[in-house]
Scaffold this motif. Structure first.
Motif, PDB file in Angstrom:
ATOM      1  N   ALA A 264       0.951  -1.209   0.043  1.00  0.00           N
ATOM      2  CA  ALA A 264      -0.034   0.058  -0.002  1.00  0.00           C
ATOM      3  C   ALA A 264       0.892   1.258  -0.139  1.00  0.00           C
ATOM      4  CB  ALA A 264      -0.966   0.025   1.245  1.00  0.00           C
ATOM      5  N   ALA A 268       1.267   3.884  -3.190  1.00  0.00           N
ATOM      6  CA  ALA A 268       0.970   5.322  -3.110  1.00  0.00           C
ATOM      7  C   ALA A 268       2.041   6.119  -3.413  1.00  0.00           C
ATOM      8  CB  ALA A 268       0.454   5.645  -1.838  1.00  0.00           C
ATOM      9  N   MET A 288      -3.659   8.531  -4.188  1.00  0.00           N
ATOM     10  CA  MET A 288      -3.864   7.060  -3.731  1.00  0.00           C
ATOM     11  C   MET A 288      -4.793   6.141  -4.858  1.00  0.00           C
ATOM     12  SD  MET A 288      -3.705   4.908  -1.199  1.00  0.00           S
ATOM     13  CE  MET A 288      -3.260   5.756   0.330  1.00  0.00           C
ATOM     14  N   LEU A 290      -7.266   3.592  -6.318  1.00  0.00           N
ATOM     15  CA  LEU A 290      -8.529   3.159  -5.604  1.00  0.00           C
ATOM     16  C   LEU A 290      -8.293   1.630  -5.201  1.00  0.00           C
ATOM     17  CD1 LEU A 290     -11.530   3.465  -4.907  1.00  0.00           C
ATOM     18  CD2 LEU A 290     -12.195   2.619  -7.279  1.00  0.00           C
ATOM     19  N   VAL A 292      -5.585   0.310  -4.011  1.00  0.00           N
ATOM     20  CA  VAL A 292      -4.809   0.440  -2.690  1.00  0.00           C
ATOM     21  C   VAL A 292      -5.744   0.781  -1.614  1.00  0.00           C
ATOM     22  CG1 VAL A 292      -2.900   1.525  -1.652  1.00  0.00           C
ATOM     23  CG2 VAL A 292      -2.472   1.139  -3.998  1.00  0.00           C
ATOM     24  N   ALA A 293      -6.571   1.819  -1.726  1.00  0.00           N
ATOM     25  CA  ALA A 293      -7.434   2.209  -0.791  1.00  0.00           C
ATOM     26  C   ALA A 293      -8.273   0.772  -0.417  1.00  0.00           C
ATOM     27  CB  ALA A 293      -8.312   3.282  -1.307  1.00  0.00           C
ATOM     28  N   GLY A 294      -8.656   0.053  -1.513  1.00  0.00           N
ATOM     29  CA  GLY A 294      -9.433  -0.963  -1.002  1.00  0.00           C
ATOM     30  C   GLY A 294      -8.778  -2.085  -0.399  1.00  0.00           C
ATOM     31  N   LEU A 296      -6.218  -1.605   1.554  1.00  0.00           N
ATOM     32  CA  LEU A 296      -6.153  -1.221   3.064  1.00  0.00           C
ATOM     33  C   LEU A 296      -7.289  -1.382   3.886  1.00  0.00           C
ATOM     34  CD1 LEU A 296      -4.061   2.085   2.784  1.00  0.00           C
ATOM     35  CD2 LEU A 296      -3.456   0.023   3.622  1.00  0.00           C
ATOM     36  N   ALA A 297      -8.610  -1.094   3.060  1.00  0.00           N
ATOM     37  CA  ALA A 297      -9.832  -1.088   3.653  1.00  0.00           C
ATOM     38  C   ALA A 297     -10.108  -2.777   4.085  1.00  0.00           C
ATOM     39  CB  ALA A 297     -10.964  -0.720   3.033  1.00  0.00           C
TER      40      ALA A 297
END
Length: 369
Positions: A264, A268, A288, A290, A292-294, A296-297
């Motif tokens: 992640a 970024a 960021m 998307l 990568v955000a997913g 981390l989520a």
């Protein structure tokens, strides 16, 4: 004289050179075309299904083939299959639209699901020393590989892919980095080269790490740390940890997942770098991405919510299937002649990067123990 095209379709009275032949005058410029004479192309969603389903089918077969093979993941089998297809019979035109979607969309979804494998509590259980080794391996491995790439005169894009793949988590990191630096897949041969090097050197590490750990007199815990911190692919780590025996496998996998978590921040950072070098005229990825955000989520979800084992197993299966489908699609864009044109320098870079990651990991484990 009749019009030769209506709404982008060649009328049946047109010659192939675009000129029209004499015909009965048309009373209206918007005369409909007989579907039997001029077939209308199916809407885009329909055109995607053949390629998507083929990629997923190959991924399923790759999972079956890879299951009895130690250290060989379905991702690697799938990309090899794609390269073989591309350089023998070629990918049929009808499959190409769906294949392009598989290489992008399915890849990102697979990386998002990869986050469910990472549980923060397990990583914290490693201790500060082991986590420090992971950070040093990723940061040091990427930094040294980038410097060596410049020294060897290797294209920046390929150097970045090798650096991420060898320092983080193998094929998934290579494909993720490629999605940031080359989202339009203008140079798929670079991605294929990095993936091939991950296979070659990661497979060699399966035997090297257990042998080296025995020669150095490392205990099972330290040997597992070394395997997880230095070997490229998760499947290769599992094979090496199993070869070491005892509790080495569990430790090796947890350390490897700690490296996966580094995907992640590195992606970024890579996105920021790509935005800077592309300037105002080129493609500028989001700060960021998307996926990568997913990712981390999913890490947060898997760490805070006690998900049923059936859900985790299903997500793991789906993650492997989607990533393997993406690898097959990526492989179909590769030409062997393009790989050979790169010469031996990428192999030298991969060897040096492997040595750097392995040395940093061993030194860190020695200092932390």
């Amino acid at each position: 004289m009749a019009r030769c095209a209506i709404d982008g379709y060649r009328a049946p009275w047109c010659r192939w050179d675009g000129s029209a032949v004499s015909t009965t005058p048309i009373s209206t410029p918007h005369r409909s075309i007989d579907p039997s004479a001029a077939p209308i192309a199916p809407p885009p969603p329909v055109r995607l299904w053949p390629g998507l389903l083929t990629s997923l089918a190959v991924a399923g077969v790759s999972m079956i083939i890879a299951r009895p093979l130690p250290g060989i993941s379905a991702l690697i089998v799938a990309i090899v299959a794609g390269i073989v297809v591309a350089n023998t019979v070629g990918l049929p035109t009808i499959l190409q639209p769906g294949s392009m979607v598989a290489a992008k969309r399915l890849l990102r979804i697979g990386i998002v699901l990869l986050g469910l494998q990472v549980v923060i509590g397990d990583l914290l259980g490693l201790g500060v020393g082991a986590l420090g080794v992971v950070v040093a391996v990723v940061a040091g491995g990427i930094g040294i590989t980038l410097a060596l790439g410049r020294l060897l005169g290797i294209p920046r894009e390929l150097t970045l892919l090798v650096a991420c793949g060898f320092s983080i988590c193998g094929a998934a990191a290579v494909a993720g980095a490629s999605g940031v630096t080359d989202p339009e897949e203008k140079r798929p041969e670079l991605t294929a080269t990095a993936l091939a090097l991950v296979v070659l050197f990661g497979t060699g590490m399966i035997a090297l790490i257990p042998f080296g750990a025995a020669a150095l007199g490392l205990d099972e815990h330290s040997a597992g740390l070394w395997a997880g911190a230095s070997i490229h692919e998760v499947a290769q780590v599992v094979a090496a940890g199993g070869a070491i025996g005892g509790g080495a496998l569990t430790v090796a996998v947890i350390v490897k997942l700690a490296r996966v978590l580094m995907l992640a921040p590195v992606m970024a950072g890579l996105s920021l770098y790509t935005r800077r070098v592309s300037g105002d005229g080129g493609h500028r990825p989001p700060i960021m991405p998307l996926f990568v955000a997913g990712f981390l989520a999913m890490v947060v979800l898997g760490s805070l919510v006690p998900l049923p084992s059936a859900v985790l197993s299903g997500a793991s299966f789906a993650q492997t299937l989607l990533l393997a489908a993406a690898m097959f699609a990526l492989g179909t864009g590769v030409r062997i002649r393009d790989l050979l044109s790169l010469g031996p320098r990428p192999v030298l870079l991969a060897a040096a990067s492997t040595a750097a990651v392995t040395t940093i990991a061993l030194a860190g484990i020695m200092l932390a123990s």
